[in-house]
Motif scaffolding. Structure first.
Motif, PDB file in Angstrom:
ATOM      1  N   LEU A   1     -97.773 -12.743  25.463  1.00  0.00           N
ATOM      2  CA  LEU A   1     -96.907 -13.242  26.527  1.00  0.00           C
ATOM      3  C   LEU A   1     -95.777 -14.060  25.904  1.00  0.00           C
ATOM      4  CD1 LEU A   1     -99.569 -14.410  29.145  1.00  0.00           C
ATOM      5  CD2 LEU A   1     -98.513 -12.157  28.887  1.00  0.00           C
ATOM      6  N   VAL A   2     -94.567 -13.865  26.390  1.00  0.00           N
ATOM      7  CA  VAL A   2     -93.417 -14.597  25.856  1.00  0.00           C
ATOM      8  C   VAL A   2     -92.702 -15.334  26.974  1.00  0.00           C
ATOM      9  CG1 VAL A   2     -93.100 -12.989  23.938  1.00  0.00           C
ATOM     10  CG2 VAL A   2     -91.868 -12.603  26.072  1.00  0.00           C
ATOM     11  N   ARG A   3     -92.144 -16.484  26.626  1.00  0.00           N
ATOM     12  CA  ARG A   3     -91.407 -17.302  27.588  1.00  0.00           C
ATOM     13  C   ARG A   3     -90.091 -17.739  26.966  1.00  0.00           C
ATOM     14  NH1 ARG A   3     -93.734 -23.157  28.695  1.00  0.00           N
ATOM     15  NH2 ARG A   3     -93.206 -23.207  26.478  1.00  0.00           N
ATOM     16  N   ASP A   4     -88.996 -17.550  27.678  1.00  0.00           N
ATOM     17  CA  ASP A   4     -87.704 -18.025  27.200  1.00  0.00           C
ATOM     18  C   ASP A   4     -87.672 -19.548  27.252  1.00  0.00           C
ATOM     19  OD1 ASP A   4     -86.696 -15.491  26.738  1.00  0.00           O
ATOM     20  OD2 ASP A   4     -85.905 -15.287  28.773  1.00  0.00           O
ATOM     21  N   ASN A   5     -87.342 -20.165  26.134  1.00  0.00           N
ATOM     22  CA  ASN A   5     -87.269 -21.621  26.038  1.00  0.00           C
ATOM     23  C   ASN A   5     -85.799 -22.026  25.993  1.00  0.00           C
ATOM     24  OD1 ASN A   5     -87.296 -24.356  25.151  1.00  0.00           O
ATOM     25  ND2 ASN A   5     -89.345 -24.042  24.276  1.00  0.00           N
ATOM     26  N   LYS A   6     -85.321 -22.591  27.107  1.00  0.00           N
ATOM     27  CA  LYS A   6     -83.901 -22.953  27.191  1.00  0.00           C
ATOM     28  C   LYS A   6     -83.538 -24.103  26.260  1.00  0.00           C
ATOM     29  CE  LYS A   6     -83.160 -21.352  31.933  1.00  0.00           C
ATOM     30  NZ  LYS A   6     -82.754 -21.728  33.320  1.00  0.00           N
ATOM     31  N   GLU A   7     -84.514 -24.944  25.961  1.00  0.00           N
ATOM     32  CA  GLU A   7     -84.241 -26.097  25.105  1.00  0.00           C
ATOM     33  C   GLU A   7     -84.016 -25.681  23.657  1.00  0.00           C
ATOM     34  OE1 GLU A   7     -87.316 -28.966  25.560  1.00  0.00           O
ATOM     35  OE2 GLU A   7     -86.913 -29.311  27.688  1.00  0.00           O
ATOM     36  N   THR A   8     -84.809 -24.750  23.180  1.00  0.00           N
ATOM     37  CA  THR A   8     -84.685 -24.319  21.779  1.00  0.00           C
ATOM     38  C   THR A   8     -83.815 -23.085  21.617  1.00  0.00           C
ATOM     39  OG1 THR A   8     -86.643 -22.892  21.880  1.00  0.00           O
ATOM     40  CG2 THR A   8     -86.989 -25.216  21.307  1.00  0.00           C
ATOM     41  N   GLY A   9     -83.579 -22.383  22.732  1.00  0.00           N
ATOM     42  CA  GLY A   9     -82.813 -21.146  22.644  1.00  0.00           C
ATOM     43  C   GLY A   9     -83.614 -19.999  22.046  1.00  0.00           C
ATOM     44  N   LYS A  10     -84.917 -20.176  21.927  1.00  0.00           N
ATOM     45  CA  LYS A  10     -85.778 -19.142  21.359  1.00  0.00           C
ATOM     46  C   LYS A  10     -86.853 -18.734  22.368  1.00  0.00           C
ATOM     47  CE  LYS A  10     -85.203 -20.901  16.634  1.00  0.00           C
ATOM     48  NZ  LYS A  10     -85.917 -21.403  15.428  1.00  0.00           N
ATOM     49  N   ARG A  11     -87.667 -17.787  21.948  1.00  0.00           N
ATOM     50  CA  ARG A  11     -88.766 -17.358  22.796  1.00  0.00           C
ATOM     51  C   ARG A  11     -90.076 -17.902  22.255  1.00  0.00           C
ATOM     52  NH1 ARG A  11     -88.113 -11.103  24.977  1.00  0.00           N
ATOM     53  NH2 ARG A  11     -86.745 -11.654  26.730  1.00  0.00           N
ATOM     54  N   ASP A  12     -90.857 -18.526  23.152  1.00  0.00           N
ATOM     55  CA  ASP A  12     -92.194 -18.981  22.778  1.00  0.00           C
ATOM     56  C   ASP A  12     -93.158 -17.805  22.959  1.00  0.00           C
ATOM     57  OD1 ASP A  12     -91.166 -21.548  22.431  1.00  0.00           O
ATOM     58  OD2 ASP A  12     -91.533 -22.082  24.534  1.00  0.00           O
ATOM     59  N   VAL A  13     -94.039 -17.611  22.004  1.00  0.00           N
ATOM     60  CA  VAL A  13     -94.958 -16.478  22.012  1.00  0.00           C
ATOM     61  C   VAL A  13     -96.397 -16.978  22.081  1.00  0.00           C
ATOM     62  CG1 VAL A  13     -95.761 -14.437  20.772  1.00  0.00           C
ATOM     63  CG2 VAL A  13     -93.342 -15.098  20.658  1.00  0.00           C
ATOM     64  N   TYR A  14     -97.188 -16.378  22.978  1.00  0.00           N
ATOM     65  CA  TYR A  14     -98.591 -16.739  23.156  1.00  0.00           C
ATOM     66  C   TYR A  14     -99.435 -15.470  23.034  1.00  0.00           C
ATOM     67  CZ  TYR A  14     -96.416 -20.915  25.072  1.00  0.00           C
ATOM     68  OH  TYR A  14     -95.647 -22.034  25.239  1.00  0.00           O
ATOM     69  N   VAL A  15    -100.475 -15.514  22.219  1.00  0.00           N
ATOM     70  CA  VAL A  15    -101.281 -14.331  21.950  1.00  0.00           C
ATOM     71  C   VAL A  15    -102.761 -14.630  22.184  1.00  0.00           C
ATOM     72  CG1 VAL A  15    -102.010 -12.639  20.218  1.00  0.00           C
ATOM     73  CG2 VAL A  15     -99.634 -13.455  20.254  1.00  0.00           C
ATOM     74  N   ALA A  16    -103.420 -13.723  22.890  1.00  0.00           N
ATOM     75  CA  ALA A  16    -104.882 -13.750  23.033  1.00  0.00           C
ATOM     76  C   ALA A  16    -105.386 -12.384  22.588  1.00  0.00           C
ATOM     77  CB  ALA A  16    -105.273 -14.026  24.481  1.00  0.00           C
ATOM     78  N   LYS A  17    -106.449 -12.346  21.782  1.00  0.00           N
ATOM     79  CA  LYS A  17    -106.924 -11.059  21.281  1.00  0.00           C
ATOM     80  C   LYS A  17    -108.426 -11.069  21.065  1.00  0.00           C
ATOM     81  CE  LYS A  17    -105.644 -12.326  16.525  1.00  0.00           C
ATOM     82  NZ  LYS A  17    -104.791 -11.953  15.374  1.00  0.00           N
ATOM     83  N   ASP A  18    -108.979  -9.877  21.020  1.00  0.00           N
ATOM     84  CA  ASP A  18    -110.398  -9.698  20.753  1.00  0.00           C
ATOM     85  C   ASP A  18    -110.544  -8.850  19.486  1.00  0.00           C
ATOM     86  OD1 ASP A  18    -113.298  -9.805  21.646  1.00  0.00           O
ATOM     87  OD2 ASP A  18    -112.979  -7.647  21.491  1.00  0.00           O
TER      88      ASP A  18
END
Length: 316
Positions: free
Chosen positions: A206-223
């Motif tokens: 899952l990715v979220r646009d971060n307006k403060e950093t101008g980058k995308r935050d990435v979140y990963v869950a896996k098995d």
């Protein structure tokens, strides 16, 4: 005993047309489609079929379907074919909505009010959706998105249906029927398949646009266990930028629980039980493929005259 009523929307006159019907099917689907009642009847000079007229289907005194004529055709055989849909048909309308801090049931209530649709019990869906901006989308798509967000954030599966003229939201966990379908109960044939070729995923990104950093935050869950067996099957999605880190991580974990399994498809032909409709839970017992457990009815087609039903089932 089954009974079918017809009421002309112009004259207001009502008729019991049960004895005129030669063929009838009652169809329900879990998501994105209204219920339909499709029938063939012998022509009667007193009964005039008009668009918008009311069709009601009963077993005894219990109402199973209440809808409106959308299609009809006549033949030289002295027959009329009619297709009626319940209120959910009007959710095919398109509009633009902006929601902030509303639950799925509140979204349904607002849409129903705007389009003058009658509602019954709308179960509290629990999860408050931070925001939804839907531009020129069908009302069905808007509501289904709200229910999907509820599922992946709260692990609660709700479905929309029309209860004899009243739109309702119900929880699948509370819609179990005291009914077994299988080898020695109702089923006459079945077709089963299992695959990991569709929506199955063992890695959620899952990715979220971060307006403060101008980058995308990435979140990963896996098995890693299923990844070792099946290879990497990734689901990728951009999430609402208003969600915080904890909310996104929870969403990723919940999505992994839902998607990290083969998709099982089960179709069953069976003797009819008119309490069965899409959204209900039924217990399936089929020894030939080792199935024993609760399934959600995804689609149900009742042949009213033959007293049979065709079911599409998915694991709860």
């Amino acid at each position: 005993m089954i009974r079918v009523r017809f009421q002309n929307n112009k004259t207001g006159k009502g008729y019991d047309i049960t004895t005129l019907i030669t063929d009838a099917n009652w169809n329900t689907k879990f998501a994105g489609s209204p219920a339909s009642f499709e029938f063939t009847m012998m022509n009667d000079e007193q009964i005039k079929i008009d668009h918008g007229s009311i069709v009601s289907f009963f077993i005894g005194k219990e109402g199973l379907f209440h809808g409106y004529v959308f299609k009809y055709s006549k033949s030289d055989k002295g027959e009329t074919k009619v297709v009626a849909y319940d209120q959910l048909r009007y959710l095919k309308n398109k509009d633009t909505y902006v929601f902030k801090g509303k639950r799925a049931d509140q979204i349904v209530a607002q849409i129903a009010g705007d389009f003058e649709l009658k509602t019954g019990q709308l179960s509290n869906t629990g999860y408050v959706i931070p925001s939804m901006v839907e531009d020129s989308k069908s009302l069905f798509d808007i509501i289904l998105k709200a229910l999907y967000l509820t599922l992946i954030n709260n692990k609660q599966n709700f479905y929309l249906w029309d209860d004899f003229g009243q739109i309702r939201i119900s929880n699948t966990d509370k819609s179990h029927l005291n009914l077994i379908i299988g080898d020695n109960s109702l089923a006459t044939s079945y077709d089963y398949s299992s695959d990991i070729d569709g929506e199955t995923a063992n890695q959620i990104k899952l990715v979220r646009d971060n307006k403060e950093t101008g980058k995308r935050d990435v979140y990963v869950a896996k098995d890693t266990t299923s990844m070792a067996r099946w290879g990497v099957l990734q689901h990728y999605e951009k999430v609402n930028e208003n969600l915080n880190k904890a909310q996104i991580e929870k969403q990723a974990d919940n999505m992994l629980l839902l998607k990290n399994r083969p998709e099982q498809s089960l179709s069953v032909d069976a003797l009819a039980n008119l309490k069965v409709r899409a959204g209900c839970g039924v217990f399936v017992e089929i020894s030939g493929v080792g199935l024993s457990g609760w399934y959600i009815v995804e689609e149900c087609k009742h042949d009213v005259m033959k007293e049979t039903m065709k079911l599409k089932l998915v694991v709860m």
